[in-house]
Write a protein that holds these residues in place. Structure first.
Motif, PDB file in Angstrom:
ATOM      1  N   ARG A 138      97.345  12.001  79.694  1.00  0.00           N
ATOM      2  CA  ARG A 138      97.435  13.460  79.680  1.00  0.00           C
ATOM      3  C   ARG A 138      98.883  13.873  79.413  1.00  0.00           C
ATOM      4  O   ARG A 138      99.815  13.243  79.912  1.00  0.00           O
ATOM      5  N   GLY A 176      98.870  18.899  80.103  1.00  0.00           N
ATOM      6  CA  GLY A 176      97.713  18.302  80.749  1.00  0.00           C
ATOM      7  C   GLY A 176      96.603  17.895  79.809  1.00  0.00           C
ATOM      8  O   GLY A 176      95.576  17.368  80.240  1.00  0.00           O
ATOM      9  N   GLN A 217      92.220  18.187  87.027  1.00  0.00           N
ATOM     10  CA  GLN A 217      93.421  18.966  87.321  1.00  0.00           C
ATOM     11  C   GLN A 217      93.039  20.333  87.884  1.00  0.00           C
ATOM     12  O   GLN A 217      92.127  20.978  87.384  1.00  0.00           O
ATOM     13  N   LEU A 234     100.118  23.810  88.147  1.00  0.00           N
ATOM     14  CA  LEU A 234      99.358  22.632  88.533  1.00  0.00           C
ATOM     15  C   LEU A 234      99.591  22.335  90.015  1.00  0.00           C
ATOM     16  O   LEU A 234     100.729  22.130  90.434  1.00  0.00           O
TER      17      LEU A 234
END
Length: 240
Positions: A138, A176, A217, A234
């Motif tokens: 990612r 991500g 996530q 995040l």
């Protein structure tokens, strides 16, 4: 790096009758196109093309900034000529920063981001290209479509439009982001809010035909308070 990838692919094929050809094409920087003809000729005779492009390792590091984010030199022009042969083109990127590769994204069959790897790079890359390893990486940063979308380089205030937290435009690949040879389905999202803790849960299912990893996530946004708040942040992730 390029010869390392070539050796990894040759090792993967082993004793098969499949032939692997190699053409230099061009340097990582510079304007020399003398190798284009050989590269296009080889591509035209091949079933598929693996184009290893990007930056020199010495272009990254302390005090080694670049004035733009395009592929250095004439590499994109080489890719365009390879694509014009009509053969499937897989681009292997070796770079130390996000690059502006919108044309490449729209016109090649696949892109593998490898950054700068070590001595086993060729073996690892070949494993992914041949499907023996299911990738699950990612991005730890954002790929922008163009440098023109970002604030001036000497403006260090990230709230003016830098990083995934404050950039409001459309990006090429978000923070991500990452692909896999598997597909995954999210369902049954539940959020429990208590006095001092918020708990988020959901179901995750591999809907593909291969075993694989998914990096789940969780992003949050703080309610408007009158001040500057991130678009999202995040707050949790887990490789499953």
């Amino acid at each position: 790096h390029v010869t390392t990838v070539l050796q990894g692919i040759k090792n993967k094929i082993g004793g098969n009758k499949t032939k692997v050809g190699y053409a230099r094409g061009c340097d990582f920087d510079g304007e020399d196109k003398s190798g284009f003809k050989e590269a296009v000729k080889l591509a035209s005779k091949s079933d598929m093309v693996i184009a290893v492009v990007g930056e020199k390792a010495l272009m990254s590091g302390e005090s080694r900034s670049r004035a733009q984010l395009d592929l250095p030199g004439v590499q994109e022009e080489l890719i365009k000529e390879l694509v014009a042969t009509g053969k499937p083109v897989v681009v292997v990127l070796m770079n130390g920063r996000p690059l502006s590769i919108e044309w490449v994204d729209k016109n090649v069959s696949a892109i593998l981001e490898t950054w700068f790897l070590g001595t086993s790079a060729g073996t690892a890359i070949a494993d992914i290209l041949f499907g023996d390893y299911n990738p699950a990486g990612r991005l730890p940063l954002t790929y922008y479509k163009s440098l023109d979308e970002l604030p001036p380089f000497d403006d260090y205030d990230i709230t003016k439009g830098r990083t995934y937290k404050y950039f409001k435009g459309d990006v090429l690949y978000p923070f991500g982001y990452g692909l896999s040879y598997s597909s995954f389905k999210y369902s049954d999202l539940k959020v429990k809010d208590s006095t001092d803790k918020v708990t988020v849960s959901f179901r995750l299912k591999n809907t593909g035909r291969r075993k694989g990893d998914e990096v789940a996530q969780v992003y949050v946004r703080i309610p408007e308070t009158g001040g500057i708040v991130p678009i999202k942040e995040l707050k949790g992730f887990r490789r499953v």
